[in-house]
Design a protein around this motif. Structure first.
Motif, PDB file in Angstrom:
ATOM      1  N   SER A   1       0.794  -1.342  -0.173  1.00 35.88           N
ATOM      2  CA  SER A   1       0.116   0.022   0.087  1.00 35.88           C
ATOM      3  C   SER A   1       0.762   1.241  -0.047  1.00 35.88           C
ATOM      4  N   GLY A   2       0.647   2.260  -0.994  1.00 28.09           N
ATOM      5  CA  GLY A   2       1.095   3.468  -1.069  1.00 28.09           C
ATOM      6  C   GLY A   2       2.668   3.485  -1.479  1.00 28.09           C
ATOM      7  N   THR A   3       3.020   2.225  -2.093  1.00 32.06           N
ATOM      8  CA  THR A   3       4.696   1.993  -2.472  1.00 32.06           C
ATOM      9  C   THR A   3       4.851   2.283  -3.680  1.00 32.06           C
ATOM     10  N   GLY A   4       3.859   1.873  -4.479  1.00 29.99           N
ATOM     11  CA  GLY A   4       4.013   1.942  -5.879  1.00 29.99           C
ATOM     12  C   GLY A   4       4.867   0.581  -6.403  1.00 29.99           C
ATOM     13  N   ASP A   5       5.077  -0.100  -5.433  1.00 32.36           N
ATOM     14  CA  ASP A   5       5.986  -1.370  -5.601  1.00 32.36           C
ATOM     15  C   ASP A   5       7.503  -0.920  -5.586  1.00 32.36           C
ATOM     16  N   ASP A   6       7.580   0.163  -5.054  1.00 36.58           N
ATOM     17  CA  ASP A   6       9.210   0.660  -5.101  1.00 36.58           C
ATOM     18  C   ASP A   6       9.746  -0.455  -3.797  1.00 36.58           C
ATOM     19  N   PRO A   7      10.824  -0.975  -4.545  1.00 37.52           N
ATOM     20  CA  PRO A   7      11.621  -1.904  -3.570  1.00 37.52           C
ATOM     21  C   PRO A   7      12.108  -1.542  -2.404  1.00 37.52           C
ATOM     22  N   ALA A   8      12.435  -0.178  -2.322  1.00 43.47           N
ATOM     23  CA  ALA A   8      12.763   0.455  -1.184  1.00 43.47           C
ATOM     24  C   ALA A   8      11.635   0.700  -0.061  1.00 43.47           C
ATOM     25  N   ARG A   9      10.656   1.021  -0.508  1.00 39.89           N
ATOM     26  CA  ARG A   9       9.435   1.276   0.396  1.00 39.89           C
ATOM     27  C   ARG A   9       8.929   0.077   0.644  1.00 39.89           C
ATOM     28  N   LEU A  10       8.934  -0.935   0.162  1.00 41.52           N
ATOM     29  CA  LEU A  10       8.454  -2.313   0.318  1.00 41.52           C
ATOM     30  C   LEU A  10       9.363  -2.848   1.655  1.00 41.52           C
ATOM     31  N   ARG A  11      10.829  -2.614   1.384  1.00 41.07           N
ATOM     32  CA  ARG A  11      11.787  -2.841   2.618  1.00 41.07           C
ATOM     33  C   ARG A  11      11.342  -2.317   3.521  1.00 41.07           C
ATOM     34  N   ALA A  12      11.302  -0.885   3.673  1.00 47.87           N
ATOM     35  CA  ALA A  12      11.018  -0.055   4.760  1.00 47.87           C
ATOM     36  C   ALA A  12       9.587  -0.629   5.444  1.00 47.87           C
ATOM     37  N   ASN A  13       8.517  -0.978   4.708  1.00 50.15           N
ATOM     38  CA  ASN A  13       7.471  -1.521   5.423  1.00 50.15           C
ATOM     39  C   ASN A  13       7.667  -2.931   5.946  1.00 50.15           C
ATOM     40  N   VAL A  14       8.591  -3.774   5.384  1.00 46.66           N
ATOM     41  CA  VAL A  14       8.823  -4.919   6.355  1.00 46.66           C
ATOM     42  C   VAL A  14       9.548  -4.968   7.367  1.00 46.66           C
ATOM     43  N   GLU A  15      10.540  -3.764   7.407  1.00 48.66           N
ATOM     44  CA  GLU A  15      11.588  -3.482   8.472  1.00 48.66           C
ATOM     45  C   GLU A  15      10.871  -2.953   9.723  1.00 48.66           C
ATOM     46  N   ALA A  16       9.726  -1.998   9.298  1.00 54.53           N
ATOM     47  CA  ALA A  16       8.520  -1.473  10.218  1.00 54.53           C
ATOM     48  C   ALA A  16       8.118  -2.709  11.157  1.00 54.53           C
ATOM     49  N   MET A  17       7.299  -3.713  10.356  1.00 54.66           N
ATOM     50  CA  MET A  17       6.915  -4.770  11.035  1.00 54.66           C
ATOM     51  C   MET A  17       7.857  -5.577  11.746  1.00 54.66           C
ATOM     52  N   ASN A  18       9.176  -5.641  11.384  1.00 60.18           N
ATOM     53  CA  ASN A  18      10.053  -6.435  12.153  1.00 60.18           C
ATOM     54  C   ASN A  18      10.697  -5.703  13.205  1.00 60.18           C
ATOM     55  N   ASP A  19      10.554  -4.503  12.963  1.00 62.25           N
ATOM     56  CA  ASP A  19      10.883  -3.798  14.390  1.00 62.25           C
ATOM     57  C   ASP A  19       9.887  -4.067  15.405  1.00 62.25           C
ATOM     58  N   ALA A  20       8.864  -3.699  15.077  1.00 62.78           N
ATOM     59  CA  ALA A  20       7.656  -4.264  16.199  1.00 62.78           C
ATOM     60  C   ALA A  20       7.824  -5.504  16.691  1.00 62.78           C
ATOM     61  N   ALA A  21       8.092  -6.839  15.704  1.00 59.21           N
ATOM     62  CA  ALA A  21       8.216  -7.876  16.007  1.00 59.21           C
ATOM     63  C   ALA A  21       9.442  -7.994  17.032  1.00 59.21           C
ATOM     64  N   VAL A  22      10.433  -7.485  16.843  1.00 63.39           N
ATOM     65  CA  VAL A  22      11.423  -7.527  17.780  1.00 63.39           C
ATOM     66  C   VAL A  22      11.159  -6.979  19.161  1.00 63.39           C
ATOM     67  N   THR A  23      10.472  -6.023  19.365  1.00 62.18           N
ATOM     68  CA  THR A  23       9.842  -5.496  20.506  1.00 62.18           C
ATOM     69  C   THR A  23       9.136  -6.596  21.176  1.00 62.18           C
ATOM     70  N   LEU A  24       8.224  -6.840  20.480  1.00 62.88           N
ATOM     71  CA  LEU A  24       7.111  -8.114  20.912  1.00 62.88           C
ATOM     72  C   LEU A  24       7.887  -9.325  21.457  1.00 62.88           C
ATOM     73  N   PHE A  25       8.898  -9.700  20.653  1.00 60.66           N
ATOM     74  CA  PHE A  25       9.788 -10.824  21.130  1.00 60.66           C
ATOM     75  C   PHE A  25      10.529 -10.318  22.284  1.00 60.66           C
TER      76      PHE A  25
END
Length: 122
Positions: free
Chosen positions: A11-35
């Motif tokens: 969503s909102g990335t235009g399938d730009d690889p850098a923006r896709l990676r940023a979205n995954v990183e945001a989810m992974n950052d939250a996952a680390v905090t939860l872990f």
């Protein structure tokens, strides 16, 4: 708790690889905090993206039809994963897919958190 971290991927990335990676990183950052708080965090992306890549590699989808394989795997794997989770943590901006996970969680009587601060200690 086993918590699905749901947020925007495409969503909102235009399938730009850098923006896709940023979205995954945001989810992974939250996952680390939860872990670190003692929970078992999961993301649909961690399971779906390698399968999508492999399906394309194996020719299981029409050549050039990335969306066909994406649609076949991406949201369905998150939906199946959520069935086994206790809760959803919704992060980030607009995302029909993440909102779908929230609706599914609520329909199943699962907890839904809108921020890390709402998640109770393990």
């Amino acid at each position: 708790m086993m918590i699905l971290v749901a947020g925007p991927y495409r969503s909102g990335t235009g399938d730009d690889p850098a923006r896709l990676r940023a979205n995954v990183e945001a989810m992974n950052d939250a996952a680390v905090t939860l872990f670190r708080a003692g929970h078992l965090p999961v993301t649909g992306e961690a399971l779906a993206l390698p399968l999508i890549e492999q399906a394309q590699f194996l020719g299981r989808g029409p050549v050039g039809a990335v969306d066909t394989v994406f649609d076949e795997i991406f949201h369905p794997i998150s939906s199946r994963l959520l069935e086994r989770c206790d809760a959803v943590l919704r992060i980030g901006g607009p995302s029909a897919g993440a909102d779908e996970m929230v609706a599914q969680a609520r329909a199943g009587g699962k907890a839904v958190f809108a921020s890390l601060s709402e998640v109770p200690p393990a």
